[in-house]
Design a protein around this motif. Structure first.
Motif, PDB file in Angstrom:
ATOM      1  N   UNK A   1     116.408  36.297  47.781  1.00 32.91           N
ATOM      2  CA  UNK A   1     116.729  34.989  47.121  1.00 32.91           C
ATOM      3  C   UNK A   1     118.273  34.624  47.234  1.00 32.91           C
ATOM      4  N   UNK A   2     119.220  35.793  47.530  1.00 29.02           N
ATOM      5  CA  UNK A   2     120.549  35.491  47.434  1.00 29.02           C
ATOM      6  C   UNK A   2     120.872  34.425  48.425  1.00 29.02           C
ATOM      7  N   UNK A   3     120.435  34.039  49.405  1.00 28.40           N
ATOM      8  CA  UNK A   3     120.808  33.014  50.433  1.00 28.40           C
ATOM      9  C   UNK A   3     120.738  31.559  49.779  1.00 28.40           C
ATOM     10  N   UNK A   4     119.969  31.426  48.839  1.00 27.34           N
ATOM     11  CA  UNK A   4     119.755  30.317  48.231  1.00 27.34           C
ATOM     12  C   UNK A   4     121.212  30.037  47.372  1.00 27.34           C
ATOM     13  N   UNK A   5     121.642  30.831  46.825  1.00 26.36           N
ATOM     14  CA  UNK A   5     122.967  30.598  45.854  1.00 26.36           C
ATOM     15  C   UNK A   5     123.966  30.710  46.829  1.00 26.36           C
ATOM     16  N   UNK A   6     124.203  31.415  47.941  1.00 30.66           N
ATOM     17  CA  UNK A   6     125.230  31.392  48.985  1.00 30.66           C
ATOM     18  C   UNK A   6     125.323  29.859  49.524  1.00 30.66           C
ATOM     19  N   UNK A   7     124.171  29.463  49.905  1.00 28.54           N
ATOM     20  CA  UNK A   7     124.105  28.150  50.534  1.00 28.54           C
ATOM     21  C   UNK A   7     124.638  26.927  49.634  1.00 28.54           C
ATOM     22  N   UNK A   8     124.531  27.087  48.399  1.00 31.75           N
ATOM     23  CA  UNK A   8     125.040  26.104  47.223  1.00 31.75           C
ATOM     24  C   UNK A   8     126.537  26.187  47.415  1.00 31.75           C
ATOM     25  N   UNK A   9     127.145  27.513  47.353  1.00 34.28           N
ATOM     26  CA  UNK A   9     128.571  27.983  47.423  1.00 34.28           C
ATOM     27  C   UNK A   9     128.984  27.245  49.055  1.00 34.28           C
ATOM     28  N   UNK A  10     128.391  27.493  49.861  1.00 38.12           N
ATOM     29  CA  UNK A  10     128.847  27.273  51.228  1.00 38.12           C
ATOM     30  C   UNK A  10     128.951  25.662  51.259  1.00 38.12           C
ATOM     31  N   UNK A  11     128.329  24.794  50.755  1.00 39.08           N
ATOM     32  CA  UNK A  11     128.099  23.481  50.648  1.00 39.08           C
ATOM     33  C   UNK A  11     129.333  22.793  50.024  1.00 39.08           C
ATOM     34  N   UNK A  12     129.494  23.478  48.721  1.00 32.02           N
ATOM     35  CA  UNK A  12     130.773  23.285  48.057  1.00 32.02           C
ATOM     36  C   UNK A  12     132.227  23.384  48.751  1.00 32.02           C
ATOM     37  N   UNK A  13     132.247  24.649  49.436  1.00 28.07           N
ATOM     38  CA  UNK A  13     133.300  24.941  50.261  1.00 28.07           C
ATOM     39  C   UNK A  13     133.675  23.965  51.292  1.00 28.07           C
ATOM     40  N   UNK A  14     132.598  23.590  51.878  1.00 29.08           N
ATOM     41  CA  UNK A  14     132.834  22.453  53.034  1.00 29.08           C
ATOM     42  C   UNK A  14     133.412  21.152  52.496  1.00 29.08           C
ATOM     43  N   UNK A  15     132.918  20.821  51.395  1.00 31.18           N
ATOM     44  CA  UNK A  15     133.111  19.416  50.800  1.00 31.18           C
ATOM     45  C   UNK A  15     134.399  19.563  50.663  1.00 31.18           C
ATOM     46  N   UNK A  16     135.167  20.575  49.997  1.00 35.44           N
ATOM     47  CA  UNK A  16     136.629  20.511  49.672  1.00 35.44           C
ATOM     48  C   UNK A  16     137.599  19.965  50.687  1.00 35.44           C
ATOM     49  N   UNK A  17     137.480  20.524  52.088  1.00 35.86           N
ATOM     50  CA  UNK A  17     138.278  20.128  53.165  1.00 35.86           C
ATOM     51  C   UNK A  17     137.892  18.474  53.640  1.00 35.86           C
ATOM     52  N   UNK A  18     136.546  18.392  53.506  1.00 31.95           N
ATOM     53  CA  UNK A  18     136.066  17.127  53.915  1.00 31.95           C
ATOM     54  C   UNK A  18     136.563  16.104  52.898  1.00 31.95           C
ATOM     55  N   UNK A  19     136.366  16.151  51.432  1.00 31.65           N
ATOM     56  CA  UNK A  19     136.746  15.209  50.767  1.00 31.65           C
ATOM     57  C   UNK A  19     138.354  15.125  50.517  1.00 31.65           C
ATOM     58  N   UNK A  20     139.057  16.154  50.447  1.00 30.66           N
ATOM     59  CA  UNK A  20     140.425  16.097  50.154  1.00 30.66           C
ATOM     60  C   UNK A  20     141.383  16.004  51.456  1.00 30.66           C
ATOM     61  N   UNK A  21     140.681  16.342  52.555  1.00 36.58           N
ATOM     62  CA  UNK A  21     141.661  16.588  53.602  1.00 36.58           C
ATOM     63  C   UNK A  21     142.622  15.529  54.133  1.00 36.58           C
ATOM     64  N   UNK A  22     142.119  14.010  53.826  1.00 33.68           N
ATOM     65  CA  UNK A  22     143.094  13.026  54.288  1.00 33.68           C
ATOM     66  C   UNK A  22     144.318  13.077  53.157  1.00 33.68           C
ATOM     67  N   UNK A  23     144.135  13.673  52.041  1.00 33.89           N
ATOM     68  CA  UNK A  23     145.265  13.597  50.883  1.00 33.89           C
ATOM     69  C   UNK A  23     146.426  14.312  51.444  1.00 33.89           C
ATOM     70  N   UNK A  24     146.024  15.513  52.445  1.00 31.82           N
ATOM     71  CA  UNK A  24     147.253  16.373  52.976  1.00 31.82           C
ATOM     72  C   UNK A  24     148.017  15.619  54.104  1.00 31.82           C
ATOM     73  N   UNK A  25     147.696  14.337  54.648  1.00 32.41           N
ATOM     74  CA  UNK A  25     148.257  13.397  55.338  1.00 32.41           C
ATOM     75  C   UNK A  25     149.097  12.533  54.841  1.00 32.41           C
ATOM     76  N   UNK A  26     148.380  12.162  53.453  1.00 29.16           N
ATOM     77  CA  UNK A  26     148.877  10.839  52.606  1.00 29.16           C
ATOM     78  C   UNK A  26     149.764  11.492  51.504  1.00 29.16           C
ATOM     79  N   UNK A  27     149.233  11.952  50.679  1.00 26.74           N
ATOM     80  CA  UNK A  27     149.923  12.654  49.312  1.00 26.74           C
ATOM     81  C   UNK A  27     150.951  13.684  49.834  1.00 26.74           C
ATOM     82  N   UNK A  28     150.742  14.446  50.993  1.00 25.77           N
ATOM     83  CA  UNK A  28     151.614  15.465  51.597  1.00 25.77           C
ATOM     84  C   UNK A  28     151.275  16.719  51.416  1.00 25.77           C
ATOM     85  N   UNK A  29     151.799  17.610  52.310  1.00 23.17           N
ATOM     86  CA  UNK A  29     151.365  19.181  52.287  1.00 23.17           C
ATOM     87  C   UNK A  29     151.662  19.894  51.201  1.00 23.17           C
TER      88      UNK A  29
END
Length: 516
Positions: free
Chosen positions: A335-363
């Motif tokens: 059952x560990x895969x279920x928990x890790x899948x949730x973590x993985x989704x959260x990890x991908x959402x970080x760059x996906x949702x915040x990525x544009x700020x690295x070009x606008x707000x700045x590095x």
């Protein structure tokens, strides 16, 4: 669109497409608008092909790491066909995979700068595919370890070849968000690996000695699909013109412009600025070392700080989270895969949702902020864990919060080292920081972290969390102090090529950004 050659400069070095000899030296001097022409292109289907052909390889890396972490318990079971312990899988196999990645990055990074991006990103993917396929036939621990090292060797080479190629093909105005999303796609693979391990560990579906072998076949099939797309990705025009192949570079950009113009249905704006370089031979290791340590000492400290922090945190968590769940929260191995899948989704959402700020707000503010915030959240998680206030669900929720920000910052570490060093040594610089940072954090991380977790004492695991949190906060402070404002700037302005004769002739002083 037909390229309009630039006017001959007063020193007689020739137009934008024709290299000539400088009067003072026998080396050819080449003036070209290739960088400006690539950076002013509107986003198109052609760019998506680059992203799919090159960027999706991180899905393979995430798939590899996650599957091995989740099947560790199954490999150690009687009847698995492999005489190995869980500790050997989560510690030694993990460390050897990372060690292979470090060696592969350095080996292939050197070759990438010498022979070109395309030859090497085809070769490194072939190495990965072969090693992964052979892993499925492992019959003893030493052969499994060898296969893990070779698989890492191929993946490490991918980091150098792919990141350099992507940065040199993607327009400057969106380079940050695209790089972050591509590097963050590691977690798409992690989610796939987590769900796949749930089915493959189900003994009602697959025998004990079959399911884990099939897990590696997933990586092979996905890798073959990427290989088919990658055949159509071109060589980097930037690499071509710095190696004296200016006519080929210009013709390639002509073709790219025609394709993009047809796909977007509108004419392209005129490029602004050109760069002049002197053709040179092979760059020596002495030149590379002088560039990294003498010409850019602050950037070297910056790159190492970012890589050590994220490598320790991520390699520790990735290889050890399943053990935490089974050891402290009594979660069933399957059952560990279920928990890790949730973590993985959260990890991908970080760059996906915040990525544009690295070009606008700045590095600087975004990288420093994500590193420091993730570290502080991890300190809070460690405190709650030590108090016994968490269960498997709330622990996973805490990690999602931590890694949402950490993932964006970690992806930006790869972006940083790939854009702040000269083109001639870009791949090797990426390899150097990846290898050194990952060796310190990615090899010692699993060894230390899993040793602490396997003790079964909450205090030891809390200590491991605090070490990772401290390194992330420290790296964030380094970024805040000496980070580079690289957003929306051409690569040649951030670090003039080693062979550069003059700055951008639109008045921008590229040399101003070449020290520190």
């Amino acid at each position: 669109m037909q390229h309009e050659p630039t006017a001959d400069p007063p020193d007689g070095t020739g137009d934008g497409a024709t290299p000539t000899r400088d009067s003072a030296t026998p080396a050819r001097v080449i003036r070209t608008q290739v960088p400006a022409r690539l950076d002013r292109l509107p986003w198109s289907r052609w760019h998506w092909r680059i992203v799919i052909g090159l960027g999706t390889v991180w899905i393979l890396d995430g798939l590899e790491v996650t599957i091995v972490g989740n099947i560790a318990g199954r490999l150690s079971e009687s009847g698995s066909g492999l005489a190995i312990t869980t500790d050997q899988v989560t510690t030694w196999a993990a460390a050897l995979y990372v060690a292979g990645a470090c060696c592969g990055a350095l080996f292939f990074g050197r070759l990438t700068d010498r022979f070109g991006r395309k030859k090497l990103f085809m070769l490194t993917l072939a190495v990965y595919l072969t090693a992964t396929a052979v892993t499925a036939f492992s019959w003893t621990a030493w052969f499994f370890f060898l296969c893990r090292f070779c698989t890492g060797f191929g993946i490490g080479g991918e980091y150098a070849a792919i990141n350099s190629a992507i940065d040199e093909l993607i327009p400057a105005r969106v380079r940050g968000r695209i790089d972050l999303i591509i590097n963050g796609s590691f977690w798409i693979g992690a989610a796939l690996g987590a769900f796949a391990s749930i089915a493959l560990l189900n003994t009602a579906l697959f025998a004990t000695d079959v399911g884990w072998r099939l897990a590696f076949a997933i990586g092979v099939l996905l890798g073959l699909a990427i290989l088919l797309v990658r055949r159509h990705v071109p060589e980097s025009p930037r690499w071509l013109f710095t190696h004296g192949r200016v006519e080929e570079a210009e013709q390639l950009v002509d073709e790219i412009e025609r394709t993009v113009s047809e796909q977007t249905g509108r004419p392209l704006p005129d490029p602004e600025g050109s760069v002049t370089v002197r053709e040179q031979g092979m760059v020596s290791f002495t030149t590379v070392a002088r560039t990294v340590f003498r010409r850019y000492p602050k950037r070297t400290v910056l790159g190492l700080s970012l890589f050590v922090g994220q490598a320790f945190l991520y390699n520790s968590v990735t290889f050890g989270y399943a053990v935490i769940l089974t050891t402290f929260f009594k979660v069933a191995q399957g059952d560990t895969g279920y928990y890790f899948a949730v973590i993985a989704v959260g990890n991908f959402c970080g760059p996906l949702l915040l990525g544009h700020l690295f070009d606008s707000v700045g590095r600087k503010p975004m990288i420093a902020g994500t590193y420091i915030l993730s570290g502080l959240l991890l300190f809070g998680t460690a405190a709650l864990f030590q108090q016994g206030s968490l269960n498997a669900t709330t622990m996973t929720a805490c990690w999602v919060g931590v890694l949402f920000f950490a993932s964006a910052g970690a992806s930006a570490a790869y972006l940083t080292v790939s854009e702040i060093f000269p083109l001639e040594v870009r791949a090797l610089c990426i390899a150097f920081f990846y290898a050194v940072g990952t060796a310190l954090g990615g090899i010692t991380g699993p060894l230390i972290f899993n040793g602490l977790v396997n003790s079964g004492k909450p205090a030891d695991t809390t200590l491991a969390f605090c070490i990772g949190a401290g390194l992330m906060v420290a790296a964030g402070l380094v970024e805040a102090a000496i980070g580079v404002k690289a957003e929306r700037r051409p690569l040649e302005q951030l670090a003039a090529p080693l062979s550069s004769v003059e700055a951008y002739d639109d008045g921008t002083a590229a040399a101003a950004a070449t020290t520190g």
